[in-house]
Design an enzyme around this catalytic site. Structure first.
Site, PDB file in Angstrom:
ATOM      1  N   GLU A  35      16.659   5.387 -25.810  1.00  0.00           N
ATOM      2  CA  GLU A  35      17.279   4.691 -24.662  1.00  0.00           C
ATOM      3  C   GLU A  35      17.072   3.261 -24.427  1.00  0.00           C
ATOM      4  O   GLU A  35      16.443   2.585 -23.527  1.00  0.00           O
ATOM      5  CB  GLU A  35      16.630   5.361 -23.237  1.00  0.00           C
ATOM      6  CG  GLU A  35      17.001   6.849 -22.951  1.00  0.00           C
ATOM      7  CD  GLU A  35      16.651   7.484 -21.873  1.00  0.00           C
ATOM      8  OE1 GLU A  35      16.225   6.851 -20.766  1.00  0.00           O
ATOM      9  OE2 GLU A  35      16.864   8.559 -21.539  1.00  0.00           O
ATOM     10  N   GLU A  59      18.539  14.766 -24.647  1.00  0.00           N
ATOM     11  CA  GLU A  59      17.838  14.725 -23.394  1.00  0.00           C
ATOM     12  C   GLU A  59      18.661  15.214 -22.407  1.00  0.00           C
ATOM     13  O   GLU A  59      19.832  14.600 -22.313  1.00  0.00           O
ATOM     14  CB  GLU A  59      17.193  13.415 -23.124  1.00  0.00           C
ATOM     15  CG  GLU A  59      15.818  13.077 -23.714  1.00  0.00           C
ATOM     16  CD  GLU A  59      15.086  11.983 -23.018  1.00  0.00           C
ATOM     17  OE1 GLU A  59      15.243  11.949 -21.828  1.00  0.00           O
ATOM     18  OE2 GLU A  59      14.306  11.351 -23.837  1.00  0.00           O
TER      19      GLU A  59
END
Length: 505
Positions: free
Chosen positions: A196, A299
């Site tokens: 991320e 995720e």
């Protein structure tokens, strides 16, 4: 005459007949009204519509690499692998300093590499029959350009201070894996670069998109320099971001990538918190990526860290809704042994969406994945479409048995009502055995038992045993009506945020 002889009984008979007709009309109206209220579904088990890929089993998430050294983590990973069929596990921080991967040295460039703890983690997974889904990161502090860290385990989130040194380290890491596990095995592993980098911003990476692309290029080329067939990918972004830019950068600069990986949660901005948002985002991403590039969502979860049947219903809703859209969908995480904010001791209210709690007690979402794991490999015709009704959907799978999933789910802000369901199944013997598994507020749920115990914070072994038993999937016989030569019909109710799984044996 007739009237005198029967004392007016003819009139009575006419009146009675009219009353009977009236009652019949009322009865039919009530029946029709009931049927209109009931959600009607038809399943034809003889009409296979396509394969049912267990793509959600390709990977599951965990916290960070250091927790994989714990005996209880390893016990829970074994349990989850055996019961739910997960093939890979992805976690943060294989290079975080608590793994002691880069250490001081008085010789050479001032550092030495130690992959001892890495081996302990990966050896365990390989011996178990699993693979790591390698998240390459974060930055060892001796290689880092800055001091900014994230999480309780202090992961350094800055770029390398020396790109050549970073590249040499990555190459050494890959060569070590090949020496230990063999080139054919490592060619089956996935290596995604970082985590991320766009998030929040500057939480997981202090650079911008251009800086991340440099990090990706350097790391991917270092991996491929050891073996060009190794699998690398990115951009591993939050909220399905940077994907068109990443693909364009790689193609324009001849930078290799073998898959696209990214993350999404159903409460992520900018979309509204509605039932269709999460599937629509994943479908849009697939349209950007195209059909020829593997798309991995490494995720996702229900976004509420929910320990009730809400998360279970969400998991099954999503498994069907994006089937055929993505190649991998990895629930984050599998266990509440999770230390981003430190390890919480509360058995059921920790801010983690694990499938098991810290004691290894299965949650309702665990049992949802167990039901999915038990299902076969072929979808069969179901009418109407899964999204026809506002909150209730049905799909059916055949294999060693017929498994029919009914889900009543909506987002947390719009809790659905209890719904009546009429389900007709065609193409089955009329003496087939039918059982039902339920996941709701009173079935397959340890929380009511825990509350009856007085909500203890620290659990004893006997309490753990009793709570685990409360989560077991109980097969209940299910009655049906025969409505044709090869057709049967079920009538049942399904509570809000719950699952009913009907199995025909």
């Amino acid at each position: 005459g007739i009237n005198a002889e029967y004392g007016g009984s003819k009139l009575d008979m006419i009146t009675f007949a009219k009353l009977g007709c009236l009652l019949l009309v009322v009865f039919l109206v009530l029946c029709v009204g009931r049927d209109l209220d009931s959600k009607q579904f038809q399943v034809n088990v003889k009409n296979v519509t396509g394969p049912w890929h267990h793509y959600w089993e390709n990977c599951v998430g965990s916290g960070h690499a250091g927790t994989a050294l714990r005996a209880d983590w390893q016990q829970q990973m074994t349990q989850v692998h055996q019961d739910l069929g997960f093939k890979q596990v992805r976690f943060h921080g294989i290079f975080v300093d608590d793994m002691s991967v880069v250490l001081n040295s008085e010789t050479g460039n001032g550092v030495q590499y130690s992959f001892f703890n890495v081996d302990r983690v990966y050896d365990f997974l390989v011996d178990l029959g699993m693979k790591p889904f390698v998240e390459v990161g974060f930055m060892p502090k001796l290689l880092a350009s800055g001091t900014k860290t994230w999480a309780h385990f202090e992961a350094n989130v800055t770029p390398p201070k020396n790109w050549t040194l970073w590249s040499d380290f990555i190459s050494a890491f890959i060569r070590h894996l090949i020496d230990r596990y063999g080139i054919e095995e490592i060619r089956t592993w996935n290596f995604e670069i970082w985590n991320e980098p766009n998030c929040c911003p500057d939480v997981f990476y202090t650079g911008n998109m251009t800086d991340y692309f440099l990090l990706y290029k350097t790391t991917a080329l270092a991996i491929k320099s050891v073996d060009s067939l190794l699998r690398v990918g990115g951009p591993v972004t939050a909220m399905s971001a940077w994907i068109p830019e990443f693909i364009q950068f790689c193609k324009s600069n001849n930078v290799p990538f073998d898959f696209i990986s990214t993350h999404e949660y159903p409460t992520d901005p900018p979309g509204p918190e509605i039932r269709s948002f999460f599937p629509s985002v994943l479908k849009k991403t697939r349209s950007i990526v195209g059909n020829n590039i593997p798309l991995y969502y490494t995720e996702y979860d229900d976004a509420y860290n929910d320990d009730t049947s809400y998360a279970a219903a969400f998991a099954i809703f999503i498994a069907y809704s994006v089937h055929g859209v993505v190649d991998l969908l990895s629930w984050w995480p599998f266990s509440d042994i999770f230390e981003e904010q430190g390890l919480y001791g509360d058995p059921f209210n920790a801010p983690v969406a694990g499938l098991v709690n810290i004691y290894g007690i299965p949650k309702p979402n665990y049992r949802a994945f167990q039901l999915l794991h038990w299902s076969g490999n072929s979808l069969v015709e179901t009418q109407p479409d899964f999204d026809y009704y506002p909150t209730v959907g049905v799909f059916a799978v055949i294999g060693n048995h017929t498994s029919i999933f009914c889900v009543n789910w909506d987002v947390m802000k719009q809790t659905p009502a209890t719904e009546a369901v009429t389900l007709t199944v065609n193409g089955v013997p009329t003496d087939v055995k039918a059982i039902a598994y339920r996941i709701d507020s009173t079935h397959t749920n340890a929380i009511p038992t825990w509350k009856d115990m007085g909500q203890p914070y620290y659990l004893t072994k006997s309490q753990i045993s009793k709570l685990t038993q409360a989560t077991v999937l109980e097969a209940e016989p299910l009655n049906y009506n025969v409505v044709g030569t090869d057709s049967i019909q079920f009538s049942f109710s399904i509570p809000p945020q719950s699952v009913v799984n009907i199995v025909l044996i």
